[in-house]
Design a protein around this motif. Structure first.
Motif, PDB file in Angstrom:
ATOM      1  N   LEU A  90       0.825  -1.204   0.000  1.00  0.00           N
ATOM      2  CA  LEU A  90       0.000   0.000   0.000  1.00  0.00           C
ATOM      3  C   LEU A  90       0.860   1.256   0.000  1.00  0.00           C
ATOM      4  O   LEU A  90       0.523   2.254  -0.650  1.00  0.00           O
ATOM      5  CB  LEU A  90      -0.936  -0.010   1.207  1.00  0.00           C
ATOM      6  N   PHE A  91       1.972   1.217   0.731  1.00  0.00           N
ATOM      7  CA  PHE A  91       2.877   2.376   0.745  1.00  0.00           C
ATOM      8  C   PHE A  91       3.477   2.602  -0.635  1.00  0.00           C
ATOM      9  O   PHE A  91       3.546   3.743  -1.116  1.00  0.00           O
ATOM     10  CB  PHE A  91       3.983   2.164   1.778  1.00  0.00           C
ATOM     11  N   TYR A  92       3.914   1.522  -1.280  1.00  0.00           N
ATOM     12  CA  TYR A  92       4.462   1.648  -2.625  1.00  0.00           C
ATOM     13  C   TYR A  92       3.399   2.142  -3.607  1.00  0.00           C
ATOM     14  O   TYR A  92       3.688   2.966  -4.490  1.00  0.00           O
ATOM     15  CB  TYR A  92       5.019   0.308  -3.106  1.00  0.00           C
ATOM     16  N   LEU A  93       2.185   1.641  -3.484  1.00  0.00           N
ATOM     17  CA  LEU A  93       1.107   2.078  -4.362  1.00  0.00           C
ATOM     18  C   LEU A  93       0.840   3.567  -4.189  1.00  0.00           C
ATOM     19  O   LEU A  93       0.654   4.296  -5.180  1.00  0.00           O
ATOM     20  CB  LEU A  93      -0.164   1.278  -4.068  1.00  0.00           C
ATOM     21  N   HIS A  94       0.840   4.021  -2.946  1.00  0.00           N
ATOM     22  CA  HIS A  94       0.640   5.452  -2.684  1.00  0.00           C
ATOM     23  C   HIS A  94       1.780   6.280  -3.270  1.00  0.00           C
ATOM     24  O   HIS A  94       1.541   7.267  -3.985  1.00  0.00           O
ATOM     25  CB  HIS A  94       0.546   5.683  -1.174  1.00  0.00           C
ATOM     26  N   SER A  95       3.008   5.876  -2.999  1.00  0.00           N
ATOM     27  CA  SER A  95       4.164   6.658  -3.443  1.00  0.00           C
ATOM     28  C   SER A  95       4.281   6.693  -4.958  1.00  0.00           C
ATOM     29  O   SER A  95       4.474   7.762  -5.559  1.00  0.00           O
ATOM     30  CB  SER A  95       5.447   6.081  -2.833  1.00  0.00           C
ATOM     31  N   ILE A  96       4.152   5.535  -5.592  1.00  0.00           N
ATOM     32  CA  ILE A  96       4.317   5.473  -7.042  1.00  0.00           C
ATOM     33  C   ILE A  96       3.194   6.215  -7.757  1.00  0.00           C
ATOM     34  O   ILE A  96       3.439   6.950  -8.731  1.00  0.00           O
ATOM     35  CB  ILE A  96       4.405   4.014  -7.504  1.00  0.00           C
ATOM     36  N   SER A  97       1.962   6.054  -7.286  1.00  0.00           N
ATOM     37  CA  SER A  97       0.843   6.748  -7.931  1.00  0.00           C
ATOM     38  C   SER A  97       0.999   8.254  -7.823  1.00  0.00           C
ATOM     39  O   SER A  97       0.706   8.991  -8.784  1.00  0.00           O
ATOM     40  CB  SER A  97      -0.484   6.302  -7.314  1.00  0.00           C
ATOM     41  N   GLN A  98       1.496   8.739  -6.678  1.00  0.00           N
ATOM     42  CA  GLN A  98       1.675  10.180  -6.523  1.00  0.00           C
ATOM     43  C   GLN A  98       2.833  10.701  -7.377  1.00  0.00           C
ATOM     44  O   GLN A  98       2.769  11.806  -7.929  1.00  0.00           O
ATOM     45  CB  GLN A  98       1.928  10.521  -5.053  1.00  0.00           C
ATOM     46  N   MET A  99       3.899   9.915  -7.505  1.00  0.00           N
ATOM     47  CA  MET A  99       5.019  10.348  -8.347  1.00  0.00           C
ATOM     48  C   MET A  99       4.629  10.366  -9.819  1.00  0.00           C
ATOM     49  O   MET A  99       4.972  11.308 -10.549  1.00  0.00           O
ATOM     50  CB  MET A  99       6.226   9.437  -8.124  1.00  0.00           C
ATOM     51  N   VAL A 100       3.914   9.338 -10.253  1.00  0.00           N
ATOM     52  CA  VAL A 100       3.465   9.317 -11.646  1.00  0.00           C
ATOM     53  C   VAL A 100       2.496  10.461 -11.905  1.00  0.00           C
ATOM     54  O   VAL A 100       2.537  11.107 -12.969  1.00  0.00           O
ATOM     55  CB  VAL A 100       2.826   7.959 -11.982  1.00  0.00           C
ATOM     56  N   ALA A 101       1.622  10.752 -10.929  1.00  0.00           N
ATOM     57  CA  ALA A 101       0.700  11.878 -11.077  1.00  0.00           C
ATOM     58  C   ALA A 101       1.464  13.186 -11.202  1.00  0.00           C
ATOM     59  O   ALA A 101       1.115  14.049 -12.024  1.00  0.00           O
ATOM     60  CB  ALA A 101      -0.246  11.930  -9.880  1.00  0.00           C
TER      61      ALA A 101
END
Length: 259
Positions: A90-101
């Motif tokens: 979940l932490f990786y999903l949050h971090s990666i989605s925000q960076m891609v955004a």
């Protein structure tokens, strides 16, 4: 583990930034030749402008209208999570989605600055400019996260939460204003896109509200007797009065904790 996650996400961010920004710049294309048929050039210019507006809108919807809210939902799912593997995912999903955004919104901003006439005389352009600065501020705040247990952690969490909520709300609003600007620029119908965006926003809002009630719903299932531990507790509570009162008190306290 937090330091390793932060370093890996930072490395991924830099690589994606170096890759995406030049791609966004390439959308500018080559200058039109001075000679040739003016009507054909004007027609090609309109198609090129329509394509660039469409790409700009898709980038900003994908970043602020989808990935940013998904990242918020992911990190909210980690609250109360006891499984280390799920928490890491979940932490990786949050971090990666925000960076891609962030990268997609940067690409959309580069495309806008290089190819559109930005006089900032409408709500869409003004909100977009402010939003672009807030997004980068949120990224900086996310990378300087203090460790758990630090005195600064509570303040950092409050600031990070407030900025993230502002980004999501303004981002969705600006997608709506962008669709209106697209209609005014091209005279094309946006009814189906407004409807699709509204359905998506409603689903995201329902998921957001459902997360607040999920723990309560799970507790209701336990209280109704779906958990064998509760049934055994009920049997202990109805023991006769002359049995060990310590067991009865302990059982009642366990039931209260499940409420």
């Amino acid at each position: 583990m937090v330091q390793s996650l932060a370093s890996s996400t930072a490395t991924t961010f830099v690589v994606l930034l170096i890759t995406i920004v030049p791609i966004a710049s390439s959308f500018q294309g080559h200058p039109e030749p001075r000679n040739g048929h003016s009507i054909s050039n004007h027609h090609d210019h309109d198609h090129k402008l329509l394509f660039e507006i469409t790409v700009h809108g898709f980038l900003l919807w994908a970043s602020l209208g989808f990935l940013a809210p998904v990242g918020v939902l992911a990190i909210r799912m980690s609250h109360g999570e006891e499984c280390g593997a799920r928490l890491k995912i979940l932490f990786y999903l949050h971090s990666i989605s925000q960076m891609v955004a962030l990268l997609l919104s940067t690409a959309g901003a580069v495309l806008s600055f290089k190819n559109f006439s930005n006089s900032f005389n409408n709500h869409h352009q003004r909100i977009g400019l402010s939003l672009y600065g807030i997004i980068w501020l949120q990224a900086i705040v996310g990378f300087i996260r203090p460790p758990r247990g630090s005195k600064r952690r509570s303040l950092w969490f409050l600031v990070h939460w407030m900025i993230g909520t502002t980004v999501c709300l303004l981002g969705i609003i600006n997608v709506y204003t962008g669709l209106v600007a697209y209609h005014e620029k091209t005279s094309r119908s946006i009814t189906k896109w407004i409807a699709a965006l509204t359905v998506e926003v409603c689903l995201l809002a329902l998921l957001y509200l459902f997360q607040d009630k999920w723990a309560y719903i799970r507790k209701q299932g336990v209280i109704l007797g779906n958990d064998p531990a509760v049934r055994s507790i009920d049997r202990v509570v109805v023991f006769p009065q002359d049995n060990n009162k310590h067991k009865e008190t302990q059982s009642i306290s366990l039931v209260r904790e499940s409420l």
